[in-house]
Design a protein around this motif. Structure first.
Motif, PDB file in Angstrom:
ATOM      1  N   THR A  73       0.858  -1.193   0.000  1.00  0.00           N
ATOM      2  CA  THR A  73       0.000   0.000   0.000  1.00  0.00           C
ATOM      3  C   THR A  73       0.892   1.240   0.000  1.00  0.00           C
ATOM      4  O   THR A  73       1.534   1.537   1.021  1.00  0.00           O
ATOM      5  N   LEU A  96       6.576   6.908   0.931  1.00  0.00           N
ATOM      6  CA  LEU A  96       7.394   7.651  -0.046  1.00  0.00           C
ATOM      7  C   LEU A  96       7.754   9.050   0.435  1.00  0.00           C
ATOM      8  O   LEU A  96       8.298   9.850  -0.328  1.00  0.00           O
ATOM      9  N   PRO A 116       8.129  12.067  -5.407  1.00  0.00           N
ATOM     10  CA  PRO A 116       6.731  12.065  -4.947  1.00  0.00           C
ATOM     11  C   PRO A 116       6.500  12.524  -3.523  1.00  0.00           C
ATOM     12  O   PRO A 116       5.371  12.872  -3.156  1.00  0.00           O
ATOM     13  N   PRO A 138      -4.714  21.354  -2.452  1.00  0.00           N
ATOM     14  CA  PRO A 138      -5.596  20.776  -1.434  1.00  0.00           C
ATOM     15  C   PRO A 138      -5.327  21.424  -0.077  1.00  0.00           C
ATOM     16  O   PRO A 138      -4.214  21.918   0.158  1.00  0.00           O
ATOM     17  N   THR A 143       1.474  14.993  -0.044  1.00  0.00           N
ATOM     18  CA  THR A 143       2.588  14.897  -0.982  1.00  0.00           C
ATOM     19  C   THR A 143       2.080  15.011  -2.419  1.00  0.00           C
ATOM     20  O   THR A 143       0.913  14.704  -2.712  1.00  0.00           O
ATOM     21  N   MET A 147      -1.112  13.358  -4.280  1.00  0.00           N
ATOM     22  CA  MET A 147      -2.016  14.190  -5.098  1.00  0.00           C
ATOM     23  C   MET A 147      -2.181  13.602  -6.501  1.00  0.00           C
ATOM     24  O   MET A 147      -3.268  13.633  -7.072  1.00  0.00           O
ATOM     25  N   ALA A 149      -1.880  10.437  -7.202  1.00  0.00           N
ATOM     26  CA  ALA A 149      -2.595   9.169  -7.072  1.00  0.00           C
ATOM     27  C   ALA A 149      -4.084   9.374  -6.836  1.00  0.00           C
ATOM     28  O   ALA A 149      -4.891   8.522  -7.201  1.00  0.00           O
ATOM     29  N   SER A 153      -7.393  18.127  -6.333  1.00  0.00           N
ATOM     30  CA  SER A 153      -7.509  19.527  -6.775  1.00  0.00           C
ATOM     31  C   SER A 153      -7.604  20.408  -5.542  1.00  0.00           C
ATOM     32  O   SER A 153      -7.098  20.033  -4.487  1.00  0.00           O
ATOM     33  N   GLY A 207       0.481   1.008  -9.727  1.00  0.00           N
ATOM     34  CA  GLY A 207       1.930   1.163  -9.681  1.00  0.00           C
ATOM     35  C   GLY A 207       2.281   2.267  -8.704  1.00  0.00           C
ATOM     36  O   GLY A 207       1.394   2.900  -8.112  1.00  0.00           O
ATOM     37  N   TYR A 329     -11.710  22.052   7.212  1.00  0.00           N
ATOM     38  CA  TYR A 329     -11.966  20.687   7.697  1.00  0.00           C
ATOM     39  C   TYR A 329     -11.632  20.585   9.184  1.00  0.00           C
ATOM     40  O   TYR A 329     -12.428  20.087   9.981  1.00  0.00           O
ATOM     41  N   HIS A 376     -15.717  23.785  -3.404  1.00  0.00           N
ATOM     42  CA  HIS A 376     -15.064  24.396  -4.569  1.00  0.00           C
ATOM     43  C   HIS A 376     -16.173  24.589  -5.613  1.00  0.00           C
ATOM     44  O   HIS A 376     -16.197  23.922  -6.647  1.00  0.00           O
TER      45      HIS A 376
HETATM   46  C1  LIG Z   1      -7.747  18.960   5.952  1.00  0.00           C
HETATM   47  C2  LIG Z   1      -7.800  18.273   4.628  1.00  0.00           C
HETATM   48  C3  LIG Z   1      -8.108  19.012   3.504  1.00  0.00           C
HETATM   49  C4  LIG Z   1      -8.131  18.390   2.252  1.00  0.00           C
HETATM   50  N1  LIG Z   1      -8.429  19.146   1.153  1.00  0.00           N
HETATM   51  C5  LIG Z   1      -8.410  18.579  -0.059  1.00  0.00           C
HETATM   52  C6  LIG Z   1      -8.696  19.358  -1.211  1.00  0.00           C
HETATM   53  O1  LIG Z   1      -8.974  20.549  -1.136  1.00  0.00           O
HETATM   54  N2  LIG Z   1      -8.618  18.744  -2.409  1.00  0.00           N
HETATM   55  C7  LIG Z   1      -8.294  17.412  -2.536  1.00  0.00           C
HETATM   56  O2  LIG Z   1      -8.223  16.914  -3.658  1.00  0.00           O
HETATM   57  N3  LIG Z   1      -8.054  16.649  -1.457  1.00  0.00           N
HETATM   58  C8  LIG Z   1      -8.092  17.193  -0.227  1.00  0.00           C
HETATM   59  N4  LIG Z   1      -7.841  16.428   0.874  1.00  0.00           N
HETATM   60  C9  LIG Z   1      -7.558  14.998   0.719  1.00  0.00           C
HETATM   61  C10 LIG Z   1      -6.062  14.627   0.617  1.00  0.00           C
HETATM   62  O3  LIG Z   1      -5.234  15.613   1.182  1.00  0.00           O
HETATM   63  C11 LIG Z   1      -5.682  14.358  -0.835  1.00  0.00           C
HETATM   64  O4  LIG Z   1      -6.368  13.211  -1.277  1.00  0.00           O
HETATM   65  C12 LIG Z   1      -4.186  14.170  -1.078  1.00  0.00           C
HETATM   66  O5  LIG Z   1      -3.979  14.110  -2.465  1.00  0.00           O
HETATM   67  C13 LIG Z   1      -3.601  12.904  -0.424  1.00  0.00           C
HETATM   68  O6  LIG Z   1      -2.184  13.008  -0.466  1.00  0.00           O
HETATM   69  P1  LIG Z   1      -1.276  12.214   0.573  1.00  0.00           P
HETATM   70  O7  LIG Z   1       0.132  12.530   0.286  1.00  0.00           O
HETATM   71  O8  LIG Z   1      -1.724  12.457   1.951  1.00  0.00           O
HETATM   72  O9  LIG Z   1      -1.596  10.735   0.116  1.00  0.00           O
HETATM   73  P2  LIG Z   1      -1.964   9.479   0.998  1.00  0.00           P
HETATM   74  O10 LIG Z   1      -3.171   9.762   1.801  1.00  0.00           O
HETATM   75  O11 LIG Z   1      -0.764   9.011   1.703  1.00  0.00           O
HETATM   76  O12 LIG Z   1      -2.332   8.464  -0.177  1.00  0.00           O
HETATM   77  C14 LIG Z   1      -3.461   8.669  -0.991  1.00  0.00           C
HETATM   78  C15 LIG Z   1      -3.540   7.577  -2.055  1.00  0.00           C
HETATM   79  O13 LIG Z   1      -2.456   7.730  -2.938  1.00  0.00           O
HETATM   80  C16 LIG Z   1      -1.651   6.547  -2.978  1.00  0.00           C
HETATM   81  N5  LIG Z   1      -0.269   7.029  -3.108  1.00  0.00           N
HETATM   82  C17 LIG Z   1       0.386   7.901  -2.307  1.00  0.00           C
HETATM   83  N6  LIG Z   1       1.607   8.160  -2.815  1.00  0.00           N
HETATM   84  C18 LIG Z   1       1.720   7.434  -3.962  1.00  0.00           C
HETATM   85  C19 LIG Z   1       2.731   7.276  -4.945  1.00  0.00           C
HETATM   86  N7  LIG Z   1       3.888   7.938  -4.884  1.00  0.00           N
HETATM   87  N8  LIG Z   1       2.502   6.424  -5.980  1.00  0.00           N
HETATM   88  C20 LIG Z   1       1.332   5.759  -6.090  1.00  0.00           C
HETATM   89  N9  LIG Z   1       0.345   5.879  -5.195  1.00  0.00           N
HETATM   90  C21 LIG Z   1       0.533   6.708  -4.146  1.00  0.00           C
HETATM   91  C22 LIG Z   1      -1.969   5.808  -1.700  1.00  0.00           C
HETATM   92  O14 LIG Z   1      -1.794   4.423  -1.834  1.00  0.00           O
HETATM   93  C23 LIG Z   1      -3.431   6.167  -1.520  1.00  0.00           C
HETATM   94  O15 LIG Z   1      -4.230   5.327  -2.301  1.00  0.00           O
HETATM   95  C24 LIG Z   1      -7.841  17.009   2.141  1.00  0.00           C
HETATM   96  C25 LIG Z   1      -7.544  16.260   3.286  1.00  0.00           C
HETATM   97  C26 LIG Z   1      -7.530  16.876   4.529  1.00  0.00           C
HETATM   98  C27 LIG Z   1      -7.198  16.052   5.739  1.00  0.00           C
END
Ligand SMILES: Cc1cc2nc3c(=O)[nH]c(=O)nc-3n(C[C@H](O)[C@H](O)[C@H](O)COP(=O)(O)OP(=O)(O)OC[C@H]3O[C@@H](n4cnc5c(N)ncnc54)[C@H](O)[C@@H]3O)c2cc1C
Length: 467
Positions: A73, A96, A116, A138, A143, A147, A149, A153, A207, A329, A376
């Motif tokens: 995962t 990552l 990433p 977001p 990361t 974003m 994956a 937005s 992937g 949030y 949004h």
């Molecule tokens: C306070 C708050 C506000 C938010 N606002 C927004 C918003 O405005 N817009 C929005 O779109 N989202 C928002 N989100 C949701 C979230 O931040 C996004 O979905 C963000 O893109 C997740 O990034 P992360 O690095 O935390 O990924 P993670 O939560 O760690 O992973 C998300 C998914 O991506 C996969 N993944 C992670 N890294 C990789 C990689 N390198 N290669 C392949 N797969 C990978 C994971 O397996 C998982 O399926 C918000 C969340 C919170 C808590």
């Protein structure tokens, strides 16, 4: 007596120690941190967490997991909201977040290449002196890999697009450890299947993204933010629809209902504001263009009961306003201490926004839940943060029922179950109603081709994802 053979995952961990050393860990606290994201799913511990630092390490680890049929995962910052990073079948949580190099920035071509684990905040701090910025924002410290994956937005998407529009190409490690590159640096390309867009939004099920080429934007000559309060939610929504239908190129247009405003006023100390439906806006362009856009939106808002604009012109005042919006949030959660949020994320064609949003508001009132609304809205996308006691199973079921009702209405209006958060565990049941059985069969075939043993983030995205 025959000795018990080692489990496949133990064989992977032992072999990975050879190239990761202590960076593959069984530490309990670290496994807990990787047991779920910012969601209400029941946490599941991975067997181990691997902190990778290079593409080669990702490739070697995936090849091992593929050979031993061990689930993987990917994990970025763990801020996703639909159970995405919950390792439901245990195995390896592949972290990552240490891949944080900004490898190239081309001011001439307005693009960059990053690893990433870089966050958008880190990238923007790096770009500031060059007059460039990365617009997808977001409201979390996530990361760029995460974003990609989730096809994320944010508030700027109405003007600058989402990750779909802003990722030019990728380096991806496939489930069996092969490394491919997709896309390219040109603004246009008609060069075959668009693998970049296949991986953007694939939620770690196809992937692992190890490099990302991103499109950048120039910092506009003028930027002005504003808020506008409305007596009714309907007035605010109809202002948004009229603004978008008039083709005014707003950079940001965000709606907060009265509950969300009350929460934000308390959390972000915005005591000069009122807890009424409010639009947060921003205009980008030349000074003349910004003035023209602002005037046009003011006229529209006045027609719909908007009571004057409060302007923020200096960077500090603008940043304060948008930080409050990005913290919406956390403000919602802090509003009712002890609660967690189930976040809906529907998106509808702009002409149907009033029906979707006012319908959701009526559903919330009928349900008895408190659920601030923030959205949004220029993209037709809004969230309800349904506040729940996650230990109360009956209440959780009622909250999911409310979530389903809001999604069902959006689908009936030609919308989608997720504008930006993705499918994860939480939205899988809507994929077939939204896409149809045949399209889902194509998705399953793609998954089976790229991940024949079903090791990549099993249990996610597809309703019956193979284990
Ligand atoms: C306070 C708050 C506000 C938010 N606002 C927004 C918003 O405005 N817009 C929005 O779109 N989202 C928002 N989100 C949701 C979230 O931040 C996004 O979905 C963000 O893109 C997740 O990034 P992360 O690095 O935390 O990924 P993670 O939560 O760690 O992973 C998300 C998914 O991506 C996969 N993944 C992670 N890294 C990789 C990689 N390198 N290669 C392949 N797969 C990978 C994971 O397996 C998982 O399926 C918000 C969340 C919170 C808590």
């Amino acid at each position: 007596m025959n000795p018990i053979p080692p489990r496949p995952v133990d064989q992977v961990i032992a072999a990975a120690r050879g190239f990761l050393g202590e960076r593959i860990t069984l530490n309990d606290a670290i496994r807990q941190q990787h047991s779920r994201g910012e969601d209400t799913t029941r946490p599941t511990l991975p067997d181990a967490v691997a902190f990778v630092e290079t593409t080669e390490e990702v490739s070697r680890l995936l090849a091992l997991c593929h050979a031993h049929r061990v689930p993987v995962t990917p994990f970025g910052a763990g801020t996703s909201l639909e159970g995405h990073v919950n390792p439901v079948r245990a195995g390896i949580s592949l972290d990552l977040s240490r891949m944080t190099a900004i490898l190239e920035v081309s001011a001439e071509d307005m693009d960059c290449l990053v690893e990433p684990g870089v966050t958008r905040q880190q990238l923007n701090a790096h770009l500031r002196d060059q007059g460039l910025f990365f617009p997808v924002d977001p409201g979390s410290h996530c990361t760029l890999g995460g974003m990609c994956a989730t096809r994320a937005s944010g508030t700027n998407a109405v003007r600058y697009g989402t990750m779909r529009e802003n990722v030019l190409g990728l380096e991806v490690v496939l489930a069996d450890g092969r490394v491919i590159t997709t896309g390219g640096r040109t603004r246009k390309a008609a060069h075959g299947y668009d693998l970049t867009r296949l991986f953007v939004g694939s939620e770690g099920t196809l992937g692992v993204v190890t490099k990302i080429r991103l499109r950048l934007a120039g910092i506009p000559e003028a930027m002005v933010s504003a808020i506008c309060a409305f007596e009714t939610l309907e007035g605010a929504v109809n202002s948004v629809i009229a603004t978008m239908q008039a083709g005014i190129p707003v950079a940001r247009i965000e709606l907060l209902d009265e509950a969300q405003m009350e929460a934000c006023i308390a959390y972000s100390k915005l005591d000069h504001l009122r807890a009424v439906p409010t639009l947060f806006l921003e205009f980008h362009g030349s000074a003349a263009a910004v003035a023209e856009q602002a005037e046009a939106v003011q006229a529209i808002a006045a027609e719909h009961g908007g009571s004057g604009f409060e302007w923020a012109r200096e960077a500090e005042a603008r940043n304060r306003l948008w930080q409050a919006r990005h913290d919406a949030y956390w403000a919602g959660i802090a509003w009712r201490p002890g609660k967690r949020g189930i976040t809906t994320d529907v998106c509808v064609p702009i002409s149907r926004l009033a029906e979707a949003l006012l319908g959701a508001k009526a559903d919330i009132a009928a349900s008895g839940f408190e659920a601030p609304i923030v959205g949004h809205v220029g993209d037709g996308n809004f969230h309800t943060i349904i506040l729940v006691d996650e230990g109360d199973a009956a209440q959780m079921e009622r909250a999911w029922e409310l979530d389903r009702r809001i999604v069902a209405r959006a689908l009936a209006l030609g919308g989608t179950c997720s504008g930006e958060h993705g499918v994860g565990l939480g939205k899988r049941e809507f994929l077939e109603p939204e896409h149809g059985a045949e399209a889902l069969a194509v998705m399953r075939a793609l998954k089976a081709t790229l991940d024949p043993h079903g090791i990549m983030n099993p249990g996610k995205l597809l309703p019956d994802a193979p284990a």
